[in-house]
Every structure is written in C-alpha cells, then in structure tokens.
Design an enzyme around this catalytic site. Structure first.
Site, PDB file in Angstrom:
ATOM      1  N   PHE A 252      -9.492  13.136  -8.741  1.00  0.00           N
ATOM      2  CA  PHE A 252      -9.880  11.840  -8.262  1.00  0.00           C
ATOM      3  C   PHE A 252      -9.902  10.200  -9.260  1.00  0.00           C
ATOM      4  CE2 PHE A 252     -12.037  15.601  -5.275  1.00  0.00           C
ATOM      5  CZ  PHE A 252     -11.325  15.277  -4.222  1.00  0.00           C
ATOM      6  N   PRO A 607       3.111  13.234   7.998  1.00  0.00           N
ATOM      7  CA  PRO A 607       1.794  13.118   8.418  1.00  0.00           C
ATOM      8  C   PRO A 607       0.254  13.484   9.026  1.00  0.00           C
ATOM      9  CG  PRO A 607       3.631  13.057  10.071  1.00  0.00           C
ATOM     10  CD  PRO A 607       4.166  13.180   9.133  1.00  0.00           C
ATOM     11  N   GLY A 677       1.221   3.949  -0.997  1.00  0.00           N
ATOM     12  CA  GLY A 677       0.590   4.800  -1.284  1.00  0.00           C
ATOM     13  C   GLY A 677      -1.308   4.648  -0.650  1.00  0.00           C
ATOM     14  N   GLY A 679      -3.382   7.513  -1.307  1.00  0.00           N
ATOM     15  CA  GLY A 679      -4.814   8.548  -2.256  1.00  0.00           C
ATOM     16  C   GLY A 679      -5.730   7.784  -1.521  1.00  0.00           C
ATOM     17  N   GLU A 680      -5.626   6.584  -2.321  1.00  0.00           N
ATOM     18  CA  GLU A 680      -7.404   5.760  -2.353  1.00  0.00           C
ATOM     19  C   GLU A 680      -8.033   4.858  -1.059  1.00  0.00           C
ATOM     20  OE1 GLU A 680      -7.940   5.122  -7.174  1.00  0.00           O
ATOM     21  OE2 GLU A 680      -5.597   5.132  -6.767  1.00  0.00           O
TER      22      GLU A 680
END
Ligand code: MOS
Length: 721
Positions: A252, A607, A677, A679-680
């Site tokens: 993270f 997905p 991206g 991830g965030e």
C-alpha cells in the site's frame, strides 16, 4: 466487460515492431498464477527464508518523543542465554548518509520521535532476542516535544514541492474575485486523521553476507530500487547486492522505499558474521513504516446560479517529521478536476516530533478528494442542483491547469453509468426523510480520479530450447496479481498462450524496473515486456525462421526512451462512487448497505484481478470513512492504538454489497496495453460518497473523518420520532 481486442487497436506511438496476432490473453479473467502456492503455504515470504546459522534480531524502540540517548546498559540483556550482540549508536558500524534520514539507523543519539529504533538485539533465537530486548536499559535526556498538528501552528511553512515533484502552490485567475462574483459559495474546513498502512505481511528482511556480497530476502514493492539504496547505505557496488522478493503480502505504499529493518538486518549480519532475520512487529509499524499524514483542508467554492464554478480554492495543512520532509500532494487533484476560471491550491507543512509520513494508497488524491468531493456536494445542495448534474456542468475541455488535452476522460460516462446501475434517478435530495424501521437511509455520490504514470523499465524475453518463453523484469507482485497480468501481456505480445509463458519478477538480479507504486507498475513493466516480446517474436520469425537455437534466443528491451518521448498530455483515470447508508437512530451506527463504483481506467488486462483491486480500494475507503484513525496522544507524542484491536479496518462483516464496474475506454495515448493503473483509484472518493450519503440520510454534515457514532447520535427522523 471488455472483450479482448487486438493489440493493434491501441498502438503506442514509440513501440517498434508490428503487433503479432492477438491470442486473447489480454482481457481474460485468469486466476492468479501463484494462487495454489499461496493457499497451500508453498509460496515463501521474506521472513520464511532460513539460511544456515541464521540469527534473530529485534529492534528496540525509543520511549521518548524527542531528546538524546545518554547511556545504554546492555549487561542484563547480554546475560540472556543465546544473545550475540546489542547494538546502539555508540557501537554500531558507520553507514553512508542517504537522502532518507530514516535509514541512518543507530548513527546518532538523537531521538526524533517515539518508537524510532534506537538499539538492536541479536540472538540465537527469536525468544532470546525478545527477552533481551526488554532488559536493554536506555538512559534518555528528554526534551519538550511537539507532536500535534494544528492549522495555526507557528512552524507551518510552504515546501518547495509536494510528492513526487509538483509545485506546492498554484494560482490561476483571481479566486477572491471569483468568490465575490458567485451566486452561491461555500467555505468549509475538512479534516482527515493519520492513517496507517497495515499490510498483512509486516516488513521483514533476512540478510546474508558472503564476503562483500550482500543478499537480502526482503518484503518490498521493488527489489531493484531497494538494492540501489542498500548499496548506497553500505557504500557497495550495486552489483554486489541482491534483493529477492518473489512474494510480498501487501504494501500500500509502505514498502515502496526501504525501511529501517532492511538496513538494520544487513548491519547486524555484518557485526555477528552470520545471516540475520528481522521483522518489524505490528505494533512497531505505527512508527517506522510510514503512514498517511493527517490533513486540515479548507475548501472554498463559488458558483453561478446554474452551478458553474466561478472559483475553487483548496488550502492544505499537514505534517512531516524532523527526520525527512514528506509533503503530501493533497490538493493536486483539485488542479484538474473541474473547470473554473479562478483556481488556487496550496500546501503547508509543519515538521513535528512524529514518525515520518509517507505513501499510503493514493497519497494526495485520497484525502484531497474527500474534501473536494464533500465540498462539491455541499455546493450542489446550496445551489439546489443535483450533485451529478453539477459535476457534469463543470467538466473541463482541457486540463484547466496545464492546458493539455486529456488522453481520455471518463468522468461523465462513469457518473452516468453509475447513476443508471445504482438507481439514482428520481432521488429526493431532501435530507433525513427516508426511513426503514429505526434507521435513516441516504445516498451519496463522489468522483474519483488518479493520475496515469509510466516509468522506464527494462525486460527480457527468452524463447526456451525446450519450448515456451521466459520473461524477466524486476517488477514486484505485492498481492495485486502483477505476475498474472504480465503473463497475459507477454503472451499477447508473443502470440503465445499464457501457459507457454513464465514470468520472473521480484529479484534485483532481473532487468531494472521501477517499484510497484503510483498505480504505474503494470503500465511501466508492461511497456518494456511488450517491447522485449515483440523484438523476440520478430527475430524468431525473421532470421530464425521460427526455430529456437539449442541454447535459446533472448531479446532485451529498455523503455526509458519510449516513456521520455511520449507526448505531453493530461493522463488520468476517473471514476464515480455511489454509496447507500443506513444510520441507526438509536445507536448512531452507520451501515454502508451499498457501494458501487464505475471507473474509466482504460483497457482491463485481467477483469478478475482488476475487480479485486477496485473492490479492495473501495473497502479500504469504507474503513477510512467509518473506522480508521490513528489517535495521537500529544502528551506522549505517540499513536495509542497501534494494533489491529485498536485500529479498525473494514472487514467482511462491514461489507454488504460492493460492486466495481468499468466503462469501455479505449485510450491510444497510454502504453501498448491501453491500460490505466487500478491499484489506487478505488480508494479515491469513497469516503466522500459515504459522508455525502450520511448527510442525505441524517442532515448531518460530517467534515472530520472518521464518521463516528457520536457525530450521528443526535440525528432525528424528519417526522420527529
Ligand atoms: Mo502506492 S501509495 O503509490 O504504493
């Protein structure tokens, strides 16, 4: 959602070689390649490596928030059977100074925050080390400390830049004039607390010296970058250092840069001339592995009678430590979210006697968009305009700050599709009027965004003589599914099946690649992987007529120049988050009964893993809205709830119905995959959507996170019952 499309449909300007025929490897919900290893326990994490003769270290944290160490008595600790060494600044070997002062471990007697590592015990067993750690007697000369962030702190200053390299302040037009001209305006202050990353696998290192060659098994977000820093700290040629991290149990952001345990383990291994393992304990993570700074954010918005913004001002106060400046980019997203002729943003910091804040999932965007998207909701209510409609009316043609055109901008499409899926139409905007038994019900919406970054990387692709391909890149899979996504990307570029491709990552001996950070891993590594795979395919099909030589055939690629050459453009992912909450009139308890996100994140490589990232981010956003808070005791200068019993994260029981969807978004200006991206962005806007829904349910506007029971205990049903 997205069918596999030929790579040729999303050509990257600077990628050589014709695209091979698509194999359908991209866009398939492939299960994680290492899933079986992980669920059977066969996947080995850093601390599980067990070299011969390994010794165990434990770190000793400071018990004062500021001052000096005057003495250390190790006699009692050394008497514990099996103890090999007690190190502190008077006895530890000297290190080379590096930019991150947190890595100057045991180099001085100065204590900069409570919990800072000030000594290290090394023993034959972990039990002996822990027992001895209790017996190390440290004499301190405490000084008065100041650990509490406040907006009127006399030490506030403007940093030169905010993370990673944005100007700290911007001003376009005349905000004051824009606010004066507004038909409706709001001026509100929002607060977010310190939040701590809590990866399932705490930070850990096993260090082994062989002469001047250093090998570290380490839990991190990028082995090559960790190697580079480690080599600097020990004054070694990077070629003599190897960092190995094949499996990482979450990060993270907290494992994006080396943490003290990496240096301490290597230091201790050198002193005792044996391999040493050292893990940061869960409790120690609150001090030494970074966290999200608390923020105080003033938002001023003005709009004309139709809800068109005349001014946006976003002014942020946050903290850093005295060890190293970390300036979060909290207001940066505000620079490009909405069209307004007059805009300003600023960041001010104060260096407190606290641990150094750092990256935590969507640093900047996450807390910043809580404030901005709460304020936009307040403005919409003040203007009497639906909050989706108000956002649509303020959609910019180009990036308002840079003037660059957007490579793609899916915000309106996400808002519209989300409204449709969520059932927004016909929503009565009046707060506090819907009731189910003893609970008030409300809905809210907020926008999401995250920048699309890409960095240069190197990779190789090798055709194996026995058949199949090996692809190597110094990437990190921190639990995201990166290994799986890269396998799909490589298979697609090679025109091979995914079961013919083996991806090697998590090792600094592999081609240099950037960290898993800034949601840029797949884009960065994938660009280099595609380039290597296409070059290999071309050589294989060309000069080699499809025949692999007996010793294999290898192609190497470097994407540095491709990334440098890309056209300046505003590249961002967008999204819309919708929340439904039920607030108990008797207890003040908020249940998030529905959370639905729709994201415009380019082409989806996988997905299954993509949904997992988005839902994971949204779940973490729910924790931010309702549960997570690191509580500082100013008297001790320390966070008092430093474990998962006192620091609550959202878990299964908190989650009712979370859905993540994405729009079909083709963006040819990104990378060979056409991906953004993921991830965030899932954590961005979630807390605002929930706070906006809480307001809709109760009529109570909570501007300080987390939303507590006692914020809502005085909620009343509109009928007065
Ligand atoms: Mo992320 S906070 O850029 O690892």
């Amino acid at each position: 959602m997205m069918a596999a499309t030929p790579a040729a449909a999303t050509p990257a300007a600077a990628t050589p070689a014709a695209a091979p025929p698509a194999t359908g490897a991209i866009g398939v919900p492939l299960a994680r390649i290492e899933a079986r290893e992980k669920v059977t326990g066969a996947a080995r994490y850093a601390y599980e490596h067990q070299p011969d003769e390994v010794a165990y270290a434990t770190a000793v944290p400071a018990t004062i928030a500021r001052g000096r160490i005057s003495a250390l008595d190790a006699a009692a600790a050394m008497e514990v059977p099996g103890v090999l060494a007690v190190l502190w600044h008077a006895t530890a070997p000297r290190l080379q100074p590096v930019a991150d002062g947190e890595l100057a471990v045991l180099q001085s007697g100065r204590v900069a925050y409570r919990g800072q590592f000030v000594a290290l015990v090394v023993a034959e067993t972990l039990e002996a080390a822990r027992e001895a750690e209790r017996l190390v007697a440290i004499g301190y000369e405490p000084e008065e400390h100041d650990s509490l962030l406040r907006e009127d702190h006399p030490g506030l200053y403007a940093p030169e830049t905010v993370n990673p390299s944005f100007p700290a302040a911007t001003s376009d037009g005349d905000v004051e004039a824009g606010l004066r001209a507004a038909a409706v305006a709001i001026d509100k202050t929002y607060r977010t607390p310190a939040l701590h990353n809590n990866a399932m696998e705490p930070h850990a290192t096993v260090a082994l010296w062989d002469g001047d060659d250093l090998t570290c098994w380490d839990s991190n977000q990028g082995a090559p970058a960790h190697r580079a820093t480690l080599a600097q700290v020990f004054g070694l040629d990077p070629a003599r250092v190897r960092v190995i991290s094949p499996h990482v149990g979450g990060g993270f952001g907290s494992k994006g840069s080396p943490r003290p345990q990496l240096v301490l383990a290597a230091l201790a291994a050198r002193v005792v001339a044996r391999p040493v393992k050292l893990a940061v304990t869960r409790r120690q993570m609150w001090a030494v592995t970074g966290y999200r700074t608390p923020t105080i954010q003033r938002l001023r918005l003005g709009a004309d009678a139709e809800g068109r913004l005349t001014a946006i001002a976003h002014d942020v106060v946050e903290q850093t430590s005295t060890v190293r400046e970390f300036a979060e980019q909290t207001a940066v997203a505000t620079r490009m979210m909405y069209a307004a002729p007059n805009r300003s943003t600023s960041h001010r910091l104060v260096a407190l006697d606290v641990p150094t804040p750092s990256w935590m999932r969507a640093p900047g965007e996450c807390p910043g968009m809580f404030a901005l998207e709460s304020a936009v909701d307040e403005l919409a209510i003040a203007a009497g305009i639906d909050p989706i409609e108000l956002r649509v009316r303020n959609e910019p043609e180009v990036d308002p700050h840079s003037g660059h055109r957007f490579s793609s901008r899916g915000l309106i499409a996400c808002l519209r599709e989300g409204a449709e899926r969520f059932g927004w139409a016909g929503r009565d905007p009046a707060p506090g009027v819907r009731r189910e038994g003893c609970r008030l019900v409300g809905t809210g919406v907020a926008a999401s965004t995250y920048p699309v970054y890409r960095r240069g990387a190197q990779a190789f692709a090798r055709a194996e003589p026995g058949g199949g391909f090996t692809v190597g890149v110094g990437a990190a899979d921190i639990g995201t599914g990166a290994r799986t996504a890269l396998t799909q990307i490589a298979a697609d570029a090679l025109g091979a099946g995914v079961d013919e491709v083996r991806v090697e990552l998590g090792d600094s001996a592999l081609p240099r690649a950037p960290v898993a950070g800034g949601s840029a891993g797949t884009a960065s590594w994938g660009t280099a992987v595609v380039k290597a795979c296409r070059a290999l395919r071309e050589r294989l099909d060309g000069e080699h007529g499809g025949v692999v030589p007996p010793d294999g055939l290898r192609a190497d690629a470097d994407s540095e120049q491709d990334v440098a050459d890309q056209e300046p453009m505003a590249r961002h992912a967008f999204g819309a988050q919708f929340a439904e909450v039920k607030v108990d009139l008797d207890t003040g308890e908020t249940e998030v009964s529905r959370l639905l996100g729709v994201f415009g994140v380019g082409r989806i490589v996988n997905p299954r893993t993509a949904r997992s990232q988005l839902v994971g981010g949204m779940t973490m956003g729910m924790g931010m809205a309702l549960l997570e808070e690191s509580v500082l005791d100013p008297q001790f200068g320390d966070y008092v709830n430093h474990d998962l019993a006192g620091y609550h994260v959202a878990c299964n029981a908190d989650v009712r119905d979370i859905q993540a969807h994405w729009i079909d978004e083709e963006d040819p200006h990104l990378n060979p995959m056409g991906s953004k991206g993921i991830g965030e962005i899932g954590i961005v806007g979630t807390a605002a959507a929930i706070a906006n829904a809480v307001h809709h349910a109760t009529g109570i506007r909570v501007r300080e996170l987390p939303i507590r029971l006692d914020d809502l205990l005085w909620a009343e049903a509109a009928d007065g019952s």
